[in-house]
Design a protein around this motif. Structure first.
Motif, short mmCIF file in Angstrom:
data_model
loop_
_atom_site.label_atom_id
_atom_site.label_comp_id
_atom_site.label_asym_id
_atom_site.label_seq_id
_atom_site.Cartn_x
_atom_site.Cartn_y
_atom_site.Cartn_z
N ALA A 58 0.83 -1.21 0.00
CA ALA A 58 0.00 0.00 0.00
C ALA A 58 0.86 1.26 0.00
CB ALA A 58 -0.93 -0.01 1.22
N GLU A 59 1.97 1.24 0.76
CA GLU A 59 2.85 2.40 0.77
C GLU A 59 3.52 2.60 -0.59
OE1 GLU A 59 6.85 3.95 3.03
OE2 GLU A 59 5.31 2.94 4.21
N VAL A 60 3.94 1.51 -1.22
CA VAL A 60 4.55 1.61 -2.54
C VAL A 60 3.55 2.20 -3.53
CG1 VAL A 60 5.40 0.24 -4.49
CG2 VAL A 60 6.27 -0.19 -2.20
N ARG A 61 2.31 1.75 -3.46
CA ARG A 61 1.28 2.29 -4.36
C ARG A 61 1.02 3.77 -4.10
NH1 ARG A 61 -2.68 -1.83 -6.65
NH2 ARG A 61 -1.59 -3.79 -6.32
N ALA A 62 1.13 4.20 -2.84
CA ALA A 62 0.89 5.60 -2.50
C ALA A 62 2.07 6.49 -2.90
CB ALA A 62 0.63 5.74 -1.00
N TYR A 68 3.93 5.52 -13.36
CA TYR A 68 5.07 4.65 -13.06
C TYR A 68 4.57 3.24 -12.76
CZ TYR A 68 9.44 3.03 -10.93
OH TYR A 68 10.58 2.34 -10.64
N LEU A 69 3.52 3.16 -11.94
CA LEU A 69 2.95 1.85 -11.60
C LEU A 69 2.36 1.17 -12.83
CD1 LEU A 69 1.24 2.67 -8.21
CD2 LEU A 69 3.16 1.13 -8.58
N ALA A 70 1.75 1.95 -13.72
CA ALA A 70 1.17 1.36 -14.92
C ALA A 70 2.27 0.81 -15.84
CB ALA A 70 0.35 2.40 -15.67
N PHE A 71 3.40 1.48 -15.89
CA PHE A 71 4.47 1.04 -16.77
C PHE A 71 5.27 -0.11 -16.16
CE2 PHE A 71 8.67 1.28 -18.75
CZ PHE A 71 8.32 1.26 -20.09
N PHE A 72 5.71 0.02 -14.90
CA PHE A 72 6.58 -0.98 -14.28
C PHE A 72 5.83 -2.01 -13.45
CE2 PHE A 72 9.51 2.61 -14.89
CZ PHE A 72 10.49 1.97 -15.61
N VAL A 74 3.52 -3.22 -9.92
CA VAL A 74 3.82 -3.20 -8.49
C VAL A 74 5.16 -3.90 -8.23
CG1 VAL A 74 3.02 -3.95 -6.21
CG2 VAL A 74 1.39 -3.07 -7.86
N HIS A 75 5.46 -4.95 -8.99
CA HIS A 75 6.75 -5.65 -8.81
C HIS A 75 7.93 -4.70 -9.06
CE1 HIS A 75 5.43 -9.85 -8.37
NE2 HIS A 75 4.43 -9.48 -9.13
N GLY A 76 7.87 -3.96 -10.14
CA GLY A 76 8.95 -3.02 -10.46
C GLY A 76 9.06 -1.90 -9.45
N ALA A 77 7.91 -1.39 -9.02
CA ALA A 77 7.92 -0.33 -8.02
C ALA A 77 8.46 -0.85 -6.68
CB ALA A 77 6.52 0.25 -7.84
N MET A 78 8.09 -2.08 -6.32
CA MET A 78 8.59 -2.68 -5.09
C MET A 78 10.11 -2.87 -5.16
SD MET A 78 7.93 -3.78 -2.04
CE MET A 78 6.16 -3.99 -2.01
N GLU A 79 10.59 -3.29 -6.32
CA GLU A 79 12.03 -3.46 -6.51
C GLU A 79 12.75 -2.12 -6.32
OE1 GLU A 79 15.03 -4.77 -10.11
OE2 GLU A 79 12.95 -5.41 -10.18
N SER A 80 12.21 -1.06 -6.87
CA SER A 80 12.79 0.26 -6.72
C SER A 80 12.76 0.71 -5.26
CB SER A 80 12.03 1.26 -7.60
OG SER A 80 12.49 2.56 -7.39
#
Length: 115
Positions: A58-62, A68-72, A74-80
């Motif tokens: 939830a924090e990563v999504r916020a 960015y989330l649409a392109f990468f 949730v996995h990519g955002a979590m990795e970042s």
């Protein structure tokens, strides 16, 4: 890096043809990618003390922009996000191991990283 011969150094008797070929000896305290297991445990412990898997997602999504989330994803955002934690804590964890941890958190809710 320590190197050893596949036949244990007795190439004349084993006839495997490995006189010029050597394989790296893996440390039990490192992943195949070269990350220290203690660093991975430290990151997992740090995260589990502060978050549940759902609250971290939830924090990563916020934090990340919807584009960015649409392109990468949730996995990519979590990795970042995990890379940011790794850098701020001064840990030595390979990018591939960060990717494995991100997948474990988003898929299974496992802070241990599945390693």
């Amino acid at each position: 890096m320590k190197l050893r011969k596949r036949c244990g150094g007795d190439c004349q008797s084993c006839r495997r043809g490995c006189t010029d070929r050597e394989e790296p000896v893996m440390s039990p305290n490192r992943t195949p990618n070269g990350s220290e297991m203690e660093d991975i445990r430290s990151l997992g412990q740090y995260l589990s003390e502060r978050y549940t898997a759902q609250s971290l997602i939830a924090e990563v999504r916020a934090v990340y922009d919807p584009n960015y989330l649409a392109f990468f994803g949730v996995h990519g955002a979590m990795e970042s996000y995990l890379t940011h934690f790794r850098d701020s804590l001064g840990l030595k964890i390979d990018r591939e191991d960060i990717r494995i941890m991100a997948n474990a958190i988003t898929d299974r809710g496992d802070f241990g990283g599945g390693l």
